[in-house]
Each structure stands twice: as C-alpha cells, then as structure tokens.
Design an enzyme around this catalytic site. Sequence first.
Site, short mmCIF file in Angstrom:
data_model
loop_
_atom_site.label_atom_id
_atom_site.label_comp_id
_atom_site.label_asym_id
_atom_site.label_seq_id
_atom_site.Cartn_x
_atom_site.Cartn_y
_atom_site.Cartn_z
N HIS A 186 0.82 -1.20 0.00
CA HIS A 186 0.00 0.00 0.00
C HIS A 186 0.86 1.26 0.00
O HIS A 186 0.45 2.29 -0.53
CB HIS A 186 -1.01 -0.06 1.15
CG HIS A 186 -2.09 -1.06 0.84
ND1 HIS A 186 -2.54 -1.98 1.74
CD2 HIS A 186 -2.77 -1.32 -0.30
CE1 HIS A 186 -3.45 -2.74 1.16
NE2 HIS A 186 -3.61 -2.36 -0.08
N GLU A 428 -8.46 -13.79 -8.37
CA GLU A 428 -7.11 -13.53 -7.86
C GLU A 428 -6.54 -14.75 -7.14
O GLU A 428 -5.52 -14.66 -6.48
CB GLU A 428 -7.11 -12.30 -6.96
CG GLU A 428 -8.10 -12.35 -5.81
CD GLU A 428 -8.06 -11.09 -4.94
OE1 GLU A 428 -7.08 -10.34 -4.98
OE2 GLU A 428 -9.04 -10.88 -4.20
N ASP A 452 -2.42 -10.68 -6.33
CA ASP A 452 -2.57 -11.92 -5.58
C ASP A 452 -2.47 -13.14 -6.49
O ASP A 452 -1.88 -14.14 -6.11
CB ASP A 452 -3.92 -11.94 -4.83
CG ASP A 452 -3.81 -11.23 -3.49
OD1 ASP A 452 -2.83 -11.48 -2.76
OD2 ASP A 452 -4.67 -10.40 -3.18
N CYS A 499 -7.62 -5.51 -12.48
CA CYS A 499 -7.34 -4.39 -11.59
C CYS A 499 -6.03 -4.58 -10.83
O CYS A 499 -5.65 -3.75 -10.02
CB CYS A 499 -8.50 -4.16 -10.62
SG CYS A 499 -8.84 -5.58 -9.57
#
Length: 566
Positions: A186, A428, A452, A499
């Site tokens: 992040h 994912e 992921d 995404c």
Amino acid sequence: MLKGTAASNGIGIGKILLLEEASLEYTPHEVADPAAELARFRAAIDELAAETERDAAALRESAGEKEALIMEGHISLLNDPALKGETETMIEGGQCAEAAYETMCDMFIGIFSSMEDEMMRQRAADVRDIKAGLLRKLLGIREIKVSDAPKGTVLLTKELTPSVTAGIKKGNIVGIITETGGKTSHSAILARALEIPAVLSVADATSILKDGQQVIVDGGSGIVIADPNEAVLKEYTEKREKFLKEKAELEKFRGLRTVSADGTEYELVCNIGKPDDAEKVLEFDGEGVGLFRTEFLFMDRSAIPTEEEQFAAYQKAALVLKDKPLIIRTLDIGGDKEIPYMGLEKEENPFMGFRAIRYCLKNRELFRTQLRAILRASAYGNIKIMFPLITCLEELREGKAMVEELKKELTVLGIPHNKDIEVGIMVETAAAAMLADVLAKEAAFFSIGTNDLTGYTMSCDRGNQNVAYLYSALQPAVLRMIERTIVEGRKAGIPVGMCGEAAANPKLIPLLMAFGLTEFSVSAPSVLQVRKCISGWTKERADEIAEKVMSFTTVEEIEKFLSEIA
Ligand code: PEP
Ligand code: MG
C-alpha cells in the site's frame, strides 16, 4: 548506491527528512518542588494546545472542516477539567508530570474504550493522541511534521503509514525511501497515487542515510544515490527533465476514448482507496473506478466505520463519478492488510488464512452493514459490487444471497437502491482462475487481481525479497491463468477486467488485448500511459504476439521477447 524496489516512477532530487519514531520512555519519580512541576505541566499543556490550534487552522485549509474539528476536539480534551484537574492533584502530591498525566490518560482510555457508543470509543483514540503529544512536550522530544517539510524534501522512513501520507504536500515532497514494502504494497500504491518517485525496501536505509543528506531517488530503476557528485547530479537532472517531457507528451491523449489502432474500444478505469480519490480519477481522465479498495475506510481509525459513515463514503464517490462505473470491492482484510482494532488472530499462513470474503461470510453483521451501505449508495450512481478472494462457487452464491436479502429489506423499508445491481468477483486465486468457466455463469463480471493471482499461482509472497525473482505476472504459469480467465469469461458473455498492477504493464497490454480483456483498471496517474499504449496495437499484431509468447516456456524468454517489442 543503494538498491531497493522501484515503486513509483520518476526522479526526485532533494534533502532527506528522516522520520523516526521517538521513544516516549521515562523513569517515574517523586518531585522535590511540586509547584515548579505544576508550572512545567501547565506550560506543556498550553504549548500543545496552541500547536493543535495552528494544526486545526491548517487542516481547515488543506482538508476541510471535519478534519479541523477533530483537532479542535483535542484542545477541549487537553483542557478537560477532570483529566487536567486530577493530574494536577497528583502532581501536587509529589508525582512527576509524565507519570501523573499518563496514569490519568490511561484511566480515561480504559473508560472510553469499554463504552458501547462508537463516538465515545473514538474518544479513547483522541486521548491516546494527546497523551503522546504531551509526553513528547514534557520530554522535550521534537515532533517532525511531514506537513511542515520544505520544498525539495525526500522522506526517509521505515514504513510509509497512511497517517504520514496524509501529511504529504505534493509540491514539497520530491521522493520517498522506505525500508519495507514491495511494488504492490500500500505504500507503493499511495506513492504512485501522489506521483512521487519512490524506492521501497532499501535495506537499513534509515541507518545508512542521514537526515539532511542530499540524495537522488530513481523510482523507475529502484536506485538511491546519496551525496551525488556534480556529474551524477547533472545526469539525473537531465533524466528528470526527459521524464517530465515524456509525461507532458502523454497529455495529447487526454479527453480521448481508449481505442486500439484498429478501432476496438476498451474501458480504462482506476483503482482508488478513498472517496476523495474519485476526484483524482476525473483529474487524470479515468473513465470510472474498477476497484475501490474499501479496507482503507477501516484503516487509520480505532473502530469499524458505521453504516452511515460507509454510506457517506460510497455515496460521495458515486456522486463525483456521476454515471461512470464505480466497482466497490467488499472488505479485503487479512493477509498483508492488518486492522489492529479488529483483533484478527495471528496466523501461521495469513495469505492462506482467514481473509477477505472468508472473513466477511463468517462475520455477517459486519458484512451486512457494508453491503447495506453500498446498496443504499447505489441509488446515487453506477455502483457495482465485487467480492475479493473468491475460490469456489459457494462463496459467490452466499455473498449474492446476502445482497438479495438486503435488497428485499430495503424495498420493504422504501429505501432507494439499484434493484439490478451487478455482483462480480475478483479472480485472484488459482482456484478461481481454474474455475472461471463455472464462476462466469453466476458472476456479472470478472476483474483479475494479478497482485494476488501471481502470488498464489507461483506460491510466493509478494513482499518477500528472497522469492521476488518468481513473482512476475509474465511467468508462463500466470499467463495461462490470465488467458484462461479472460477466455472463459468472454465465452460466458461477461466483461472481464484487470485491476491488479499488471494491467498497466506495457509488456502485458498487447497480450491482454489478444486474450479479449475488456476493461483495464489502473492507478490514476497511469491512465494516459495505458491509453497511449493500447492505441499502438491492432488485434492482428496483438494476436501474433500472444501466440508467440504462449509458445515460450520460461519467463526469461517471455521477458526478452516482450522487452524487444514493447
Ligand atoms: C490484486 O490482488 O491484484 C488486487 C487488485 O487486490 P489487492 O492488491 O488489494 O490485494
Ligand atoms: Mg488482492
């Protein structure tokens, strides 16, 4: 020269501001002169109150009224007659100010934390804040404020927390260096969103580099150069200019539709973490939102956001985006996404454990609250729901059944919502990719989460440097997962987006076009770059490339071939 992970492109040249967490330890003791101690305590309170007042005024300018009010609440707490008065009585009895104040604050924190009312529990976090602030004042520890950093500052910190990020003024911070975090952490995502060059995971950076030192941050190649000589400085100044010029050229793609060289139109949307980011999406010419990571609403606070708070956040993003799509992903916690107050158990294998949809389906009230908030907000825009980490049909069915149940409840209550809201899933996990044909029959859309999916397919942790060499979306095994997902999704007639970070990788884009991807969801600053890249390929050429790539058997061959043609 130090090496780390290239996390946010661009060249930053500036002076280091080292953010260290100061220790607030002290030895409690009896004081010989309570009157002098009392004066010291009162002076610290006044000083902190004045400082908080200034912060509140600055916040009112930069963030808004709501944030400013939080700071003003701190001032009332500092002057609270019970908290302040009881501390003063203890000091008069001979205790040192640090120990007296800490004792009283801890008592208040205990009381507030145990209260039912969420507003009251929030007060516990406020008391913790002012306790730390006052101890810093009493101990003479200078707090470094990111918001006060001058122009040309390079932030150096162990980890970039959201609260540090909140203080960043874009014009002043020219680079970021951290000791932790991979390309998809992040910290990296935040740095890219702010368009600040960043190199993460630089081993021992906070001990090797010094506060005030001049440094070059090359966020494209993951290099940090301390005390550059004139020649190096010149080289990087030129590189920075070239980078900025290329960026300016991308502006030609602003306002255009996203189409391939032979006229196929694609959807080019963005990944966001906060409702305010929706404005950024428009600013960067994104065509909507393909992933709203709602876990950010749960972070950096001390209690779960209420239905009203969540509704306000989703509604805000929807109103900004008007009829543009807004895909809201339900809570994805666990794995690398910890939320301390939710009390998740430590697990041996967090990535294999109790996270995302698994957690939500077992914590139904929490999930219902979020789904209700999303459904209510769906009356104000083009909202779709997306479940993370799906591995089997049962999870999708159970989640969808909850949505249906809530829609019925809202209908009975006469609360407006989109009765035809689409419910899709993230693909994912290896399981979802392998089961894409089955899942496509019941999901309204797919969005491939390569961050992921790469990790789960390659059995490698995205943040672990020792296995980083395996972590690539260009691995033949991962490409097969991606191809399969897109082909099966399209066969079933549903849109398939991506995404994960790979959606913005120019090497991968022609492959995704060949496989039949319909939507690219990327960070807002990548929009024009991706639009330009898509405009350069025809389906025929993309197909040729895909055929060749899928015939290769190693990642090296694939990397080499794609680097040559990109
Ligand atoms: C992904 O896994 O690719 C994804 C987009 O989700 P996150 O990065 O939030 O786990
Ligand atoms: Mg994910």
